[in-house]
Design a protein around this motif. Structure first.
Motif, PDB file in Angstrom:
ATOM      1  N   CYS A  15      38.899  31.345  33.863  1.00  0.00           N
ATOM      2  CA  CYS A  15      39.241  31.880  35.178  1.00  0.00           C
ATOM      3  C   CYS A  15      40.035  33.152  34.964  1.00  0.00           C
ATOM      4  O   CYS A  15      40.865  33.227  34.056  1.00  0.00           O
ATOM      5  N   LEU A  82      43.398  37.734  38.953  1.00  0.00           N
ATOM      6  CA  LEU A  82      44.019  37.390  40.235  1.00  0.00           C
ATOM      7  C   LEU A  82      45.434  37.930  40.370  1.00  0.00           C
ATOM      8  O   LEU A  82      45.882  38.240  41.461  1.00  0.00           O
ATOM      9  N   THR A  95      40.980  39.671  47.892  1.00  0.00           N
ATOM     10  CA  THR A  95      40.677  38.414  47.199  1.00  0.00           C
ATOM     11  C   THR A  95      39.226  38.015  47.402  1.00  0.00           C
ATOM     12  O   THR A  95      38.551  37.580  46.459  1.00  0.00           O
ATOM     13  N   ILE A  96      38.702  38.177  48.595  1.00  0.00           N
ATOM     14  CA  ILE A  96      37.298  37.854  48.870  1.00  0.00           C
ATOM     15  C   ILE A  96      36.375  38.749  48.043  1.00  0.00           C
ATOM     16  O   ILE A  96      35.403  38.276  47.445  1.00  0.00           O
ATOM     17  N   LEU A  99      36.547  37.554  44.376  1.00  0.00           N
ATOM     18  CA  LEU A  99      35.755  36.343  44.141  1.00  0.00           C
ATOM     19  C   LEU A  99      34.260  36.617  44.166  1.00  0.00           C
ATOM     20  O   LEU A  99      33.488  35.975  43.456  1.00  0.00           O
ATOM     21  N   LYS A 100      33.849  37.599  44.964  1.00  0.00           N
ATOM     22  CA  LYS A 100      32.436  37.984  44.993  1.00  0.00           C
ATOM     23  C   LYS A 100      32.019  38.541  43.633  1.00  0.00           C
ATOM     24  O   LYS A 100      30.964  38.190  43.108  1.00  0.00           O
ATOM     25  N   VAL A 102      33.466  37.918  40.752  1.00  0.00           N
ATOM     26  CA  VAL A 102      33.492  36.809  39.790  1.00  0.00           C
ATOM     27  C   VAL A 102      32.210  35.997  39.883  1.00  0.00           C
ATOM     28  O   VAL A 102      31.616  35.612  38.870  1.00  0.00           O
ATOM     29  N   SER A 103      31.733  35.760  41.101  1.00  0.00           N
ATOM     30  CA  SER A 103      30.498  34.977  41.259  1.00  0.00           C
ATOM     31  C   SER A 103      29.285  35.722  40.696  1.00  0.00           C
ATOM     32  O   SER A 103      28.293  35.109  40.309  1.00  0.00           O
TER      33      SER A 103
END
Length: 105
Positions: A15, A82, A95-96, A99-100, A102-103
């Protein structure tokens, strides 16, 4: 005809948060102690933290640095974990986006 099996190779993609660096190195060391080839996949900014954390341990953990396209999705330059997300009014929006990315990895 050789009956030799290829060496097991374990890769870690931790992570992208600073609190995951030391536990990832600890897990990698456990695999290394059993003779397993070990590689940690990380970004350039996080690699700098990994290299400081593992410096002087005399361990042979492989590191594979991948590009983290933070700027391409509208994140600040160097926002690769993060802990680098600014804690301001745009925190949730950034943050959104983070995470996008990271995906996408």
């Amino acid at each position: 005809m050789s009956t030799e099996l290829p060496q097991l190779h374990v890769m870690f993609l931790p992570c992208l948060g600073l609190g995951h660096i030391i536990p990832t190195i600890d897990m990698a060391k456990l695999f290394l102690a059993q003779g397993v080839k070990t590689t940690i996949i990380t970004t350039l900014v996080n690699f700098l933290v990994f290299s400081k954390t593992s410096k002087g341990l005399g361990i042979q953990i492989g590191i594979k640095v991948i590009k983290f396209p933070c700027v391409e999705v509208g994140l600040p330059e160097g926002c690769e974990n993060l802990n680098a997300i600014p804690k301001d009014e745009a925190y949730m929006e950034i943050t959104i986006k983070f995470l996008k990315v990271v995906s996408m990895l």
